[in-house]
Design a protein around this motif. Structure first.
Motif, PDB file in Angstrom:
ATOM      1  N   VAL A 117      52.077  32.373  44.023  1.00 55.32           N
ATOM      2  CA  VAL A 117      51.142  31.308  43.651  1.00 55.32           C
ATOM      3  C   VAL A 117      50.742  30.556  44.916  1.00 55.32           C
ATOM      4  O   VAL A 117      51.550  29.857  45.526  1.00 55.32           O
ATOM      5  N   ASP A 118      49.474  30.742  45.314  1.00 52.62           N
ATOM      6  CA  ASP A 118      48.931  30.089  46.513  1.00 52.62           C
ATOM      7  C   ASP A 118      47.434  29.951  46.312  1.00 52.62           C
ATOM      8  O   ASP A 118      46.771  30.903  45.897  1.00 52.62           O
ATOM      9  N   ASP A 119      46.888  28.774  46.586  1.00 54.51           N
ATOM     10  CA  ASP A 119      45.463  28.554  46.331  1.00 54.51           C
ATOM     11  C   ASP A 119      44.561  29.084  47.441  1.00 54.51           C
ATOM     12  O   ASP A 119      43.328  29.040  47.311  1.00 54.51           O
ATOM     13  N   GLU A 120      45.142  29.590  48.527  1.00 55.23           N
ATOM     14  CA  GLU A 120      44.340  30.152  49.613  1.00 55.23           C
ATOM     15  C   GLU A 120      44.329  31.672  49.512  1.00 55.23           C
ATOM     16  O   GLU A 120      45.345  32.327  49.749  1.00 55.23           O
ATOM     17  N   GLU A 121      43.167  32.220  49.186  1.00 54.81           N
ATOM     18  CA  GLU A 121      43.072  33.662  48.978  1.00 54.81           C
ATOM     19  C   GLU A 121      43.414  34.441  50.243  1.00 54.81           C
ATOM     20  O   GLU A 121      44.006  35.525  50.177  1.00 54.81           O
ATOM     21  N   PHE A 174      48.479  34.452  41.729  1.00 49.89           N
ATOM     22  CA  PHE A 174      47.720  33.420  41.025  1.00 49.89           C
ATOM     23  C   PHE A 174      47.219  32.392  42.034  1.00 49.89           C
ATOM     24  O   PHE A 174      47.907  32.078  43.006  1.00 49.89           O
ATOM     25  N   GLY A 175      46.038  31.844  41.755  1.00 46.65           N
ATOM     26  CA  GLY A 175      45.445  30.873  42.648  1.00 46.65           C
ATOM     27  C   GLY A 175      45.783  29.437  42.326  1.00 46.65           C
ATOM     28  O   GLY A 175      45.403  28.529  43.067  1.00 46.65           O
ATOM     29  N   SER A 176      46.497  29.207  41.216  1.00 39.62           N
ATOM     30  CA  SER A 176      46.852  27.834  40.850  1.00 39.62           C
ATOM     31  C   SER A 176      48.121  27.835  40.011  1.00 39.62           C
ATOM     32  O   SER A 176      48.497  28.849  39.403  1.00 39.62           O
ATOM     33  N   ALA A 177      48.784  26.689  39.991  1.00 39.78           N
ATOM     34  CA  ALA A 177      49.978  26.525  39.169  1.00 39.78           C
ATOM     35  C   ALA A 177      49.625  26.660  37.695  1.00 39.78           C
ATOM     36  O   ALA A 177      50.364  27.261  36.914  1.00 39.78           O
ATOM     37  N   GLU A 178      48.478  26.104  37.327  1.00 45.87           N
ATOM     38  CA  GLU A 178      48.074  26.126  35.924  1.00 45.87           C
ATOM     39  C   GLU A 178      47.865  27.547  35.412  1.00 45.87           C
ATOM     40  O   GLU A 178      48.268  27.883  34.282  1.00 45.87           O
ATOM     41  N   SER A 179      47.215  28.398  36.229  1.00 50.87           N
ATOM     42  CA  SER A 179      46.951  29.771  35.787  1.00 50.87           C
ATOM     43  C   SER A 179      48.246  30.560  35.629  1.00 50.87           C
ATOM     44  O   SER A 179      48.392  31.374  34.712  1.00 50.87           O
ATOM     45  N   PHE A 180      49.207  30.316  36.525  1.00 48.69           N
ATOM     46  CA  PHE A 180      50.494  30.986  36.389  1.00 48.69           C
ATOM     47  C   PHE A 180      51.221  30.512  35.136  1.00 48.69           C
ATOM     48  O   PHE A 180      51.726  31.311  34.341  1.00 48.69           O
ATOM     49  N   LEU A 181      51.274  29.206  34.946  1.00 49.65           N
ATOM     50  CA  LEU A 181      52.020  28.633  33.833  1.00 49.65           C
ATOM     51  C   LEU A 181      51.440  29.072  32.492  1.00 49.65           C
ATOM     52  O   LEU A 181      52.168  29.235  31.502  1.00 49.65           O
ATOM     53  N   ALA A 182      50.128  29.302  32.455  1.00 54.22           N
ATOM     54  CA  ALA A 182      49.470  29.707  31.203  1.00 54.22           C
ATOM     55  C   ALA A 182      49.838  31.119  30.775  1.00 54.22           C
ATOM     56  O   ALA A 182      49.719  31.462  29.587  1.00 54.22           O
ATOM     57  N   THR A 183      50.303  31.948  31.723  1.00 56.54           N
ATOM     58  CA  THR A 183      50.585  33.346  31.396  1.00 56.54           C
ATOM     59  C   THR A 183      52.066  33.711  31.469  1.00 56.54           C
ATOM     60  O   THR A 183      52.469  34.735  30.906  1.00 56.54           O
ATOM     61  N   TYR A 184      52.867  32.900  32.140  1.00 56.97           N
ATOM     62  CA  TYR A 184      54.274  33.266  32.335  1.00 56.97           C
ATOM     63  C   TYR A 184      55.067  33.106  31.040  1.00 56.97           C
ATOM     64  O   TYR A 184      54.996  32.074  30.378  1.00 56.97           O
ATOM     65  N   GLU A 185      55.839  34.148  30.701  1.00 56.21           N
ATOM     66  CA  GLU A 185      56.593  34.148  29.449  1.00 56.21           C
ATOM     67  C   GLU A 185      58.081  34.383  29.648  1.00 56.21           C
ATOM     68  O   GLU A 185      58.777  34.818  28.729  1.00 56.21           O
ATOM     69  N   GLY A 186      58.579  34.105  30.842  1.00 61.60           N
ATOM     70  CA  GLY A 186      60.012  34.216  31.061  1.00 61.60           C
ATOM     71  C   GLY A 186      60.472  35.516  31.680  1.00 61.60           C
ATOM     72  O   GLY A 186      61.669  35.816  31.690  1.00 61.60           O
ATOM     73  N   LEU A 205      49.221  22.643  46.471  1.00 62.97           N
ATOM     74  CA  LEU A 205      48.232  23.445  45.741  1.00 62.97           C
ATOM     75  C   LEU A 205      47.069  22.565  45.303  1.00 62.97           C
ATOM     76  O   LEU A 205      47.250  21.393  44.979  1.00 62.97           O
ATOM     77  N   ALA A 206      45.886  23.162  45.278  1.00 65.70           N
ATOM     78  CA  ALA A 206      44.735  22.456  44.715  1.00 65.70           C
ATOM     79  C   ALA A 206      44.901  22.406  43.198  1.00 65.70           C
ATOM     80  O   ALA A 206      45.534  23.266  42.605  1.00 65.70           O
ATOM     81  N   GLY A 207      44.337  21.401  42.573  1.00 68.36           N
ATOM     82  CA  GLY A 207      44.455  21.275  41.130  1.00 68.36           C
ATOM     83  C   GLY A 207      45.353  20.128  40.747  1.00 68.36           C
ATOM     84  O   GLY A 207      45.881  19.393  41.595  1.00 68.36           O
ATOM     85  N   ALA A 208      45.575  19.989  39.451  1.00 64.45           N
ATOM     86  CA  ALA A 208      46.355  18.860  38.951  1.00 64.45           C
ATOM     87  C   ALA A 208      47.842  19.006  39.269  1.00 64.45           C
ATOM     88  O   ALA A 208      48.563  18.012  39.375  1.00 64.45           O
ATOM     89  N   MET A 209      48.316  20.239  39.404  1.00 68.64           N
ATOM     90  CA  MET A 209      49.737  20.481  39.640  1.00 68.64           C
ATOM     91  C   MET A 209      49.971  21.030  41.039  1.00 68.64           C
ATOM     92  O   MET A 209      49.292  21.972  41.454  1.00 68.64           O
ATOM     93  N   ASN A 210      50.934  20.455  41.760  1.00 66.23           N
ATOM     94  CA  ASN A 210      51.350  21.058  43.019  1.00 66.23           C
ATOM     95  C   ASN A 210      52.581  21.927  42.752  1.00 66.23           C
ATOM     96  O   ASN A 210      53.022  22.083  41.607  1.00 66.23           O
ATOM     97  N   GLY A 211      53.160  22.478  43.811  1.00 67.85           N
ATOM     98  CA  GLY A 211      54.292  23.370  43.627  1.00 67.85           C
ATOM     99  C   GLY A 211      55.500  22.702  43.008  1.00 67.85           C
ATOM    100  O   GLY A 211      56.183  23.290  42.158  1.00 67.85           O
ATOM    101  N   LEU A 212      55.782  21.475  43.402  1.00 65.12           N
ATOM    102  CA  LEU A 212      56.922  20.752  42.842  1.00 65.12           C
ATOM    103  C   LEU A 212      56.707  20.439  41.365  1.00 65.12           C
ATOM    104  O   LEU A 212      57.658  20.459  40.573  1.00 65.12           O
ATOM    105  N   ASP A 213      55.462  20.161  40.987  1.00 56.36           N
ATOM    106  CA  ASP A 213      55.149  19.932  39.575  1.00 56.36           C
ATOM    107  C   ASP A 213      55.413  21.188  38.754  1.00 56.36           C
ATOM    108  O   ASP A 213      55.932  21.126  37.631  1.00 56.36           O
TER     109      ASP A 213
END
Length: 202
Positions: A10-14, A34-46, A57-65
């Motif tokens: 997960v890194d926002d820099e391609e 994944f380019g954002s924390a949100e996109s990863f979190l939306a698909t990760y199922e354990g 990271l760009a977006g509402a969530m950074n890595g610590l979030d």
């Protein structure tokens, strides 16, 4: 759910994300990026593996979030943080929250691959243990699950008794049976592998 370990990048820099994914694939890993924390979190199922995560990271969530969100959902995915701006307070926060390591960009590729391998080894051990605990969890009665959930929330015997409307002696009996069935010595042993929401979901 697949059980073969996956490296999630997960890194926002391609310009960093794509070569990094290629490097890891050449080292023999299965990789999803994944380019954002949100996109990863939306698909990760354990799924088992490890997360190679940029702190900023760009977006509402950074890595610590994202690290916190995964913990709140009960996911034990090992995290190796990457950062070009790592500082001591941030590094300490990440490690205290359970990160395997924090690597500064630009990093040595051999060191990176080695850290990823180590993280995956730990992750697979935790994954196997969590699967065992989940199987044992299904054997508990409804009342035992209720007691266990409150134990994982760090409630004491009197609090649990008041919450469930039963006697402290009955709580202690259920507690002993829970520990026996889950094959752990104490509540700390449960906390190492389970979150309260995992119990509530069953």
């Amino acid at each position: 759910m697949a059980t073969e370990p996956m490296v999630f990048v997960v890194d926002d820099e391609e310009q960093i994300r794509r070569p990094l994914a290629l490097l890891l694939r050449e080292a023999g890993f299965k990789v999803e990026s994944f380019g954002s924390a949100e996109s990863f979190l939306a698909t990760y199922e354990g799924e088992p593996g490890c997360l190679l995560l940029d702190i900023r990271l760009a977006g509402a969530m950074n890595g610590l979030d994202l690290q916190q969100a995964l913990a709140e959902r009960g996911h034990g995915l090992p995290i190796v943080f990457m950062s070009a701006y790592a500082n001591v307070p941030t590094t300490v926060q990440a490690i205290k929250a359970g990160a395997v390591d924090v690597l500064e960009k630009p990093f040595d590729t051999e060191a990176l691959v080695g850290r990823v391998r180590t993280a995956i080894e730990h992750g697979m051990q935790n994954y196997a243990r969590r699967k065992e605990l989940a199987a044992e969890l299904e054997k508990l009665s409804r009342r035992q699950r209720e007691v266990m959930q409150l134990l994982l929330e760090a409630r004491d015997t009197k609090e649990i008794a008041r919450t469930l409307g039963i006697s402290p002696k009955t709580v202690e009996k259920h507690r002993a049976n829970v520990l026996l069935k889950m094959r752990v010595d104490n509540v700390v042993g449960l906390m190492r592998h389970l979150m309260p929401n995992e119990v509530a979901a069953l």
